[in-house]
Design an enzyme around this catalytic site. Structure first.
Site, PDB file in Angstrom:
ATOM      1  N   HIS A 183       0.810  -1.232   0.000  1.00 28.16           N
ATOM      2  CA  HIS A 183       0.000   0.000   0.000  1.00 28.16           C
ATOM      3  C   HIS A 183       0.834   1.269   0.000  1.00 28.16           C
ATOM      4  O   HIS A 183       0.283   2.373   0.035  1.00 28.16           O
ATOM      5  CB  HIS A 183      -0.950   0.015   1.207  1.00 28.16           C
ATOM      6  CG  HIS A 183      -0.254   0.215   2.519  1.00 28.16           C
ATOM      7  ND1 HIS A 183       0.331  -0.822   3.211  1.00 28.16           N
ATOM      8  CD2 HIS A 183      -0.034   1.320   3.273  1.00 28.16           C
ATOM      9  CE1 HIS A 183       0.866  -0.370   4.326  1.00 28.16           C
ATOM     10  NE2 HIS A 183       0.675   0.935   4.390  1.00 28.16           N
TER      11      HIS A 183
HETATM   12  C1  UD1 Z   1      -2.216   5.379   5.836  1.00 24.46           C
HETATM   13  C2  UD1 Z   1      -0.974   5.944   6.527  1.00 24.46           C
HETATM   14  C3  UD1 Z   1       0.153   4.928   6.455  1.00 24.46           C
HETATM   15  C4  UD1 Z   1      -0.270   3.578   6.974  1.00 24.46           C
HETATM   16  C5  UD1 Z   1      -1.569   3.138   6.292  1.00 24.46           C
HETATM   17  C6  UD1 Z   1      -2.079   1.886   6.931  1.00 24.46           C
HETATM   18  C7  UD1 Z   1      -0.598   8.368   6.410  1.00 24.46           C
HETATM   19  C8  UD1 Z   1       0.143   9.457   5.726  1.00 24.46           C
HETATM   20  N1  UD1 Z   1      -0.510   7.143   5.846  1.00 24.46           N
HETATM   21  O1  UD1 Z   1      -1.891   5.183   4.462  1.00 24.46           O
HETATM   22  O2  UD1 Z   1       1.246   5.391   7.223  1.00 24.46           O
HETATM   23  O3  UD1 Z   1       0.738   2.648   6.713  1.00 24.46           O
HETATM   24  O4  UD1 Z   1      -2.558   4.157   6.442  1.00 24.46           O
HETATM   25  O5  UD1 Z   1      -2.983   1.205   6.134  1.00 24.46           O
HETATM   26  O6  UD1 Z   1      -1.253   8.612   7.388  1.00 24.46           O
HETATM   27  N2  UD1 Z   1      -9.191   4.369   1.261  1.00 24.46           N
HETATM   28  C9  UD1 Z   1     -10.412   3.793   1.132  1.00 24.46           C
HETATM   29  N3  UD1 Z   1     -11.052   3.388   2.261  1.00 24.46           N
HETATM   30  C10 UD1 Z   1     -10.539   3.556   3.500  1.00 24.46           C
HETATM   31  C11 UD1 Z   1      -9.287   4.152   3.625  1.00 24.46           C
HETATM   32  C12 UD1 Z   1      -8.619   4.558   2.493  1.00 24.46           C
HETATM   33  O7  UD1 Z   1     -10.914   3.618   0.037  1.00 24.46           O
HETATM   34  O8  UD1 Z   1     -11.188   3.154   4.491  1.00 24.46           O
HETATM   35  C13 UD1 Z   1      -8.459   4.753   0.037  1.00 24.46           C
HETATM   36  C14 UD1 Z   1      -8.787   6.182  -0.440  1.00 24.46           C
HETATM   37  O9  UD1 Z   1      -8.779   6.175  -1.826  1.00 24.46           O
HETATM   38  C15 UD1 Z   1      -7.587   6.970   0.081  1.00 24.46           C
HETATM   39  C16 UD1 Z   1      -6.459   5.955  -0.010  1.00 24.46           C
HETATM   40  O10 UD1 Z   1      -7.065   4.697   0.286  1.00 24.46           O
HETATM   41  O11 UD1 Z   1      -7.339   8.114  -0.687  1.00 24.46           O
HETATM   42  C17 UD1 Z   1      -5.320   6.207   0.952  1.00 24.46           C
HETATM   43  O12 UD1 Z   1      -5.767   6.335   2.292  1.00 24.46           O
HETATM   44  P1  UD1 Z   1      -4.902   7.192   3.349  1.00 24.46           P
HETATM   45  O13 UD1 Z   1      -5.458   6.988   4.718  1.00 24.46           O
HETATM   46  O14 UD1 Z   1      -4.735   8.595   2.884  1.00 24.46           O
HETATM   47  O15 UD1 Z   1      -3.464   6.550   3.244  1.00 24.46           O
HETATM   48  P2  UD1 Z   1      -3.019   5.037   3.366  1.00 24.46           P
HETATM   49  O16 UD1 Z   1      -2.320   4.654   2.119  1.00 24.46           O
HETATM   50  O17 UD1 Z   1      -4.142   4.202   3.841  1.00 24.46           O
HETATM   51  N1  UDP Z   2      -3.718  -6.228   8.413  1.00 28.76           N
HETATM   52  C1  UDP Z   2      -4.985  -6.763   8.522  1.00 28.76           C
HETATM   53  N2  UDP Z   2      -5.651  -7.075   7.369  1.00 28.76           N
HETATM   54  C2  UDP Z   2      -5.127  -6.884   6.131  1.00 28.76           C
HETATM   55  C3  UDP Z   2      -3.826  -6.329   6.047  1.00 28.76           C
HETATM   56  C4  UDP Z   2      -3.158  -5.990   7.205  1.00 28.76           C
HETATM   57  O1  UDP Z   2      -5.481  -6.967   9.619  1.00 28.76           O
HETATM   58  O2  UDP Z   2      -5.800  -7.191   5.142  1.00 28.76           O
HETATM   59  C5  UDP Z   2      -3.003  -5.879   9.647  1.00 28.76           C
HETATM   60  C6  UDP Z   2      -1.629  -6.473   9.787  1.00 28.76           C
HETATM   61  O3  UDP Z   2      -1.703  -7.760  10.352  1.00 28.76           O
HETATM   62  C7  UDP Z   2      -0.914  -5.472  10.662  1.00 28.76           C
HETATM   63  C8  UDP Z   2      -1.560  -4.159  10.283  1.00 28.76           C
HETATM   64  O4  UDP Z   2      -2.783  -4.476   9.620  1.00 28.76           O
HETATM   65  O5  UDP Z   2      -1.208  -5.712  12.027  1.00 28.76           O
HETATM   66  C9  UDP Z   2      -0.655  -3.427   9.330  1.00 28.76           C
HETATM   67  O6  UDP Z   2      -1.336  -2.372   8.772  1.00 28.76           O
HETATM   68  P1  UDP Z   2      -0.944  -1.721   7.394  1.00 28.76           P
HETATM   69  O7  UDP Z   2      -0.160  -2.680   6.575  1.00 28.76           O
HETATM   70  O8  UDP Z   2      -2.186  -1.178   6.828  1.00 28.76           O
HETATM   71  O9  UDP Z   2      -0.060  -0.465   7.843  1.00 28.76           O
HETATM   72  P2  UDP Z   2       1.431  -0.257   8.329  1.00 28.76           P
HETATM   73  O10 UDP Z   2       1.754  -1.253   9.360  1.00 28.76           O
HETATM   74  O11 UDP Z   2       2.301  -0.348   7.120  1.00 28.76           O
HETATM   75  O12 UDP Z   2       1.425   1.134   8.839  1.00 28.76           O
END
Ligand code: UD1
Ligand code: UDP
Length: 382
Positions: free
Chosen positions: A219
């Site tokens: 992601h």
């Molecule tokens: C965010 C965090 C990242 C973390 C990740 C965990 C920041 C800058 N980034 O990244 O550090 O590793 O969460 O997963 O805070 N979206 C949906 N549904 C949702 C959430 C997101 O469709 O419930 C889509 C939207 O298109 C959105 C994109 O995902 O624009 C990114 O979501 P965002 O929360 O901005 O960043 P992440 O990549 O999820």
């Molecule tokens: N995770 C989850 N379901 C998924 C993918 C990840 O429960 O489909 C959990 C994973 O086990 C870990 C956490 O989400 O505990 C990691 O989150 P993510 O990869 O979104 O973010 P990051 O750790 O990179 O910030």
């Protein structure tokens, strides 16, 4: 009673918060009371509600419903709404996790109101400010009063930035307390490991066999936002799957799905669908734990999943150029390969052939949450 406000917003923070909430509920409820604010950064049921239900995190007291937006807009909207609640509630401290925009917004807001910040998962550094998380971590650590660091390398990072470690002096935002405590995610992986085993039927329904499939998560903007990079990554996994006759399970983050659906060529999407890669929606934490326990190898750019691979003694191909969890690479069980197809394939060949990987304990004893609660009580009582 010490009144704290926990601010969460993204998937991994909801999971992390469940560890401390569980400790408060089970052991420290007469000394710490917790109010939960969900910023709404993640909002899909599979990115948020599923974790509250499964990990028994109490429903949030406030949901700011900020949703997705650019960094500036998202962070600013959170700050506007957080400020009002912080002023009304006037907690003893704000409890924050990790490095997301929700962490950043709450840290800046609380600091300006002179409310002490407790930062769990402090000290972590990738030394690359191109990653938004690095900026968020730096700011949050430097505004915090209590900083809980999961690893020894994190402690070293803090020392290098001028922090004093394990101080017994009165802590303040200008003289914060920095403590090595292990990783609360390790607490969770141990706690939910057994529940995961009970979901084995769910795994069987995916039609994969124990230790005979690979797990992928991706992601990071650097891997998924540029469709050319993502397309190459997808083609690489299809190629490994075809050449090695290997099943994959790929729970797809919504950020990644959006690009797959709109920008990846029909040819690559068709190849993905025809391959042995199971492309599925995001799964629950217990399901993810089961996938991690039963996979033979893990490909990921997730900070959390890299560590969980290690907890469950699985080799990990890290789809990044650097990691804040450098000790994983130093252990020899994880390799940094970025998004380079050649390096990913070589990484897979190298790690899948290794039979002598070792996983010495690096992330504590599974009791980080209790340590954190006790330190909060000790330092925030007055
Ligand atoms: C965010 C965090 C990242 C973390 C990740 C965990 C920041 C800058 N980034 O990244 O550090 O590793 O969460 O997963 O805070 N979206 C949906 N549904 C949702 C959430 C997101 O469709 O419930 C889509 C939207 O298109 C959105 C994109 O995902 O624009 C990114 O979501 P965002 O929360 O901005 O960043 P992440 O990549 O999820
Ligand atoms: N995770 C989850 N379901 C998924 C993918 C990840 O429960 O489909 C959990 C994973 O086990 C870990 C956490 O989400 O505990 C990691 O989150 P993510 O990869 O979104 O973010 P990051 O750790 O990179 O910030």
């Amino acid at each position: 009673m010490i009144k704290i406000i926990t601010v969460i917003g993204a998937r991994p923070q909801i999971i992390k918060a469940s560890a401390i909430s569980r400790a408060i509920r089970n052991k420290y409820g007469s000394q710490i009371s917790e109010i939960i604010i969900h910023t709404g950064q993640h909002y899909d049921e599979s990115m948020s509600k599923v974790f509250f239900d499964e990990l028994q995190l109490p429903k949030e007291d406030y949901n700011l419903q900020v949703g997705s937006a650019s960094h500036g807009v998202q962070t600013a909207q959170m700050m506007i709404k957080l400020e009002e609640i912080f002023i009304n509630e006037m907690p003893r401290a704000i409890l924050l996790y990790g490095d997301t925009n929700s962490t950043l917004a709450a840290a800046v807001t609380a600091a300006k109101l002179h409310i002490p910040i407790i930062h769990v998962e402090g000290g972590v550094r990738s030394f690359n400010k191109k990653f938004p998380e690095e900026i968020n971590r730096l700011i949050c650590d430097h505004l915090s009063t209590l900083i809980f660091v999961p690893t020894l390398s994190g402690i070293e990072n803090m020392r290098n930035e001028g922090f004093k470690i394990d101080t017994n002096l009165q802590v303040t935002s200008d003289a914060p307390g920095v403590y090595h405590c292990g990783d609360i995610m390790f607490d969770n992986s141990l706690f939910f490991g057994e529940a995961a085993e009970r979901k084995i039927l769910w795994l069987n329904n995916l039609n994969v066999k124990e230790n005979e499939f690979a797990l992928i998560t991706m992601h990071r903007p650097s891997n998924v936002d540029d469709s050319k990079v993502l397309e190459e990554l997808l083609k690489t996994f299809v190629r490994i799957s075809d050449e090695q006759n290997l099943d994959f399970v790929f729970p797809v983050h919504p950020r990644t799905l959006k690009i797959i659906d709109t920008k990846i060529s029909l040819q690559t999407r068709t190849a993905l669908l025809k391959s042995k890669i199971r492309v599925i929606p995001p799964v629950s934490f217990v399901e993810m734990t089961l996938l991690e326990k039963k996979a033979s190898i893990i490909f990921t750019d997730s900070g959390g999943v890299q560590k969980e691979a290690y907890y469950f003694k699985k080799p990990c191909v890290i789809l990044l150029e650097e990691t804040p969890w450098q000790e994983l690479v130093e252990s020899g069980s994880a390799l940094l390969v970025g998004a380079d197809p050649e390096k990913i394939m070589n990484g897979y060949s190298f790690l899948s052939g290794k039979k002598d990987l070792v996983f010495p304990p690096l992330f504590g004893d599974g009791k980080a949450s209790e340590f954190i609660c006790e330190k909060i009580i000790e330092t925030m009582r007055t």
